[in-house]
Design a protein around this motif. Structure first.
Motif, PDB file in Angstrom:
ATOM      1  N   ASP A 173       0.838  -1.206   0.000  1.00  0.00           N
ATOM      2  CA  ASP A 173       0.000   0.000   0.000  1.00  0.00           C
ATOM      3  C   ASP A 173       0.873   1.255   0.000  1.00  0.00           C
ATOM      4  OD1 ASP A 173      -2.784  -1.342   1.331  1.00  0.00           O
ATOM      5  OD2 ASP A 173      -0.893  -2.182   2.038  1.00  0.00           O
ATOM      6  N   GLU A 174       1.937   1.233   0.799  1.00  0.00           N
ATOM      7  CA  GLU A 174       2.802   2.401   0.944  1.00  0.00           C
ATOM      8  C   GLU A 174       3.501   2.726  -0.363  1.00  0.00           C
ATOM      9  OE1 GLU A 174       4.326   5.662   2.759  1.00  0.00           O
ATOM     10  OE2 GLU A 174       2.892   4.264   3.651  1.00  0.00           O
ATOM     11  N   ALA A 203       0.978   4.272  -2.724  1.00  0.00           N
ATOM     12  CA  ALA A 203       0.639   5.635  -2.318  1.00  0.00           C
ATOM     13  C   ALA A 203       1.715   6.611  -2.789  1.00  0.00           C
ATOM     14  CB  ALA A 203       0.471   5.711  -0.805  1.00  0.00           C
ATOM     15  N   THR A 263       1.126   9.498  -5.709  1.00  0.00           N
ATOM     16  CA  THR A 263       1.427  10.912  -5.455  1.00  0.00           C
ATOM     17  C   THR A 263       2.346  11.471  -6.533  1.00  0.00           C
ATOM     18  OG1 THR A 263       1.139  10.665  -3.073  1.00  0.00           O
ATOM     19  CG2 THR A 263       2.473  12.515  -3.828  1.00  0.00           C
TER      20      THR A 263
END
Length: 215
Positions: free
Chosen positions: A67-68, A71, A75
Motif C-alpha cells: 500500500d505504501e 501511495a 502521489t
C-alpha cells in the motif's frame, strides 16, 4: 500475502530505503521500438517504470503488494499529471483478485522481482507481438552491495534467458551495474523478448552503443 504486504510497507516507510527514479535502462533505450498500447508494470514499487510508460502514452496498469509503495507512486504520478491504474495485489496469488488474462498486454515490465514461476503466465498475457522487459539481480562470485542477501531469490546465469527462449529474444545481457549516486555495484540480468515466432521477422535497428548512456 499479509506478511509480504506488512514487510514491504515497513520498508517503504523507512526514509533510508530508496529506489532509483529512472526506468529500466533497456526499457528507456528501446521505448521508440516497442509496441504501443496497453502496458503492465509488475511489482511497480515507487512507480518508476509505470510513470515512464504513462509519459510515453501507454494505458498503464501497475501492480504491487505494498500500500505504501502505491501511495508514493500515486502521489508522484499526480504531481506529473499522469494517469495510471494502481492495483494493490500479490500477482503470485493464484486465488487473488488480480489475475493475468491471456493476450491482454502489448508490453509487460518486471523489475527486481524474482518470480520464475509466474513467467509462463506473463508470457501468455502478452498480446501477439507484445514485448516482455524483465530485469533482476544475479548470483555473483564478485562482491555486490545491492539486492537480496539470499541467493535463492537471485537468478543463476542464463536462467532468465532460458525461461524466455519460447519468445523472440531481442536483447539479453548479464552485467555489473554501479549506482549513479553511490556507485554501489549490483549484478543484473536483463531480457527483452517479443511474443512472436518464425524464421522471417521484423527487427528493430541495432543501436550504436556510442550513443547509449552509461549506467
Amino acid at each position: 500475502m499479509t506478511d509480504d504486504r506488512d514487510r514491504w510497507n515497513e520498508r517503504y516507510r523507512d526514509d533510508d530505503f530508496e529506489l532509483p527514479d529512472d526506468p529500466v535502462p533497456e526499457l528507456a533505450r528501446r521505448i521508440d521500438t516497442l509496441p504501443e498500447g496497453r502496458a503492465l508494470d509488475v511489482a511497480t514499487g515507487s512507480g518508476r517504470n509505470a510513470i515512464f510508460l504513462a509519459e510515453h502514452g501507454y494505458d498503464v496498469e501497475a501492480v504491487d503488494v505494498s500500500d505504501e509503495a502505491l501511495a508514493q507512486a500515486h502521489t508522484r504520478a499526480d504531481e506529473l499529471g499522469l494517469e495510471v491504474d494502481w492495483i494493490r495485489a500479490d500477482v503470485t496469488d493464484s486465488d487473488g483478485e488480480f489475475q493475468l488474462e491471456p493476450r491482454e498486454y502489448d508490453l509487460i515490465v518486471v523489475s527486481f522481482f524474482y518470480a520464475p514461476a509466474l513467467l509462463p503466465e506473463l508470457k501468455e498475457a502478452l498480446a501477439p507481438g507484445g514485448v516482455l522487459v524483465y530485469e533482476h539481480h544475479l548470483r555473483s562470485s564478485d562482491p555486490v552491495e545491492v539486492g537480496p542477501s539470499d541467493d535463492r531469490v537471485r537468478f543463476r546465469s542464463n536462467d532468465l534467458l532460458r525461461s524466455c527462449l519460447d519468445l523472440t529474444v531481442l536483447h539479453y545481457a548479464e552485467a555489473t551495474r554501479h549506482g549513479k549516486e553511490d556507485g554501489r555495484p549490483s549484478t543484473i540480468a536483463t531480457v527483452v523478448a517479443r511474443k512472436s515466432c518464425g524464421g522471417a521477422q521484423s527487427y528493430p535497428p541495432e543501436r550504436d552503443m556510442r550513443d547509449v548512456p552509461r549506467e
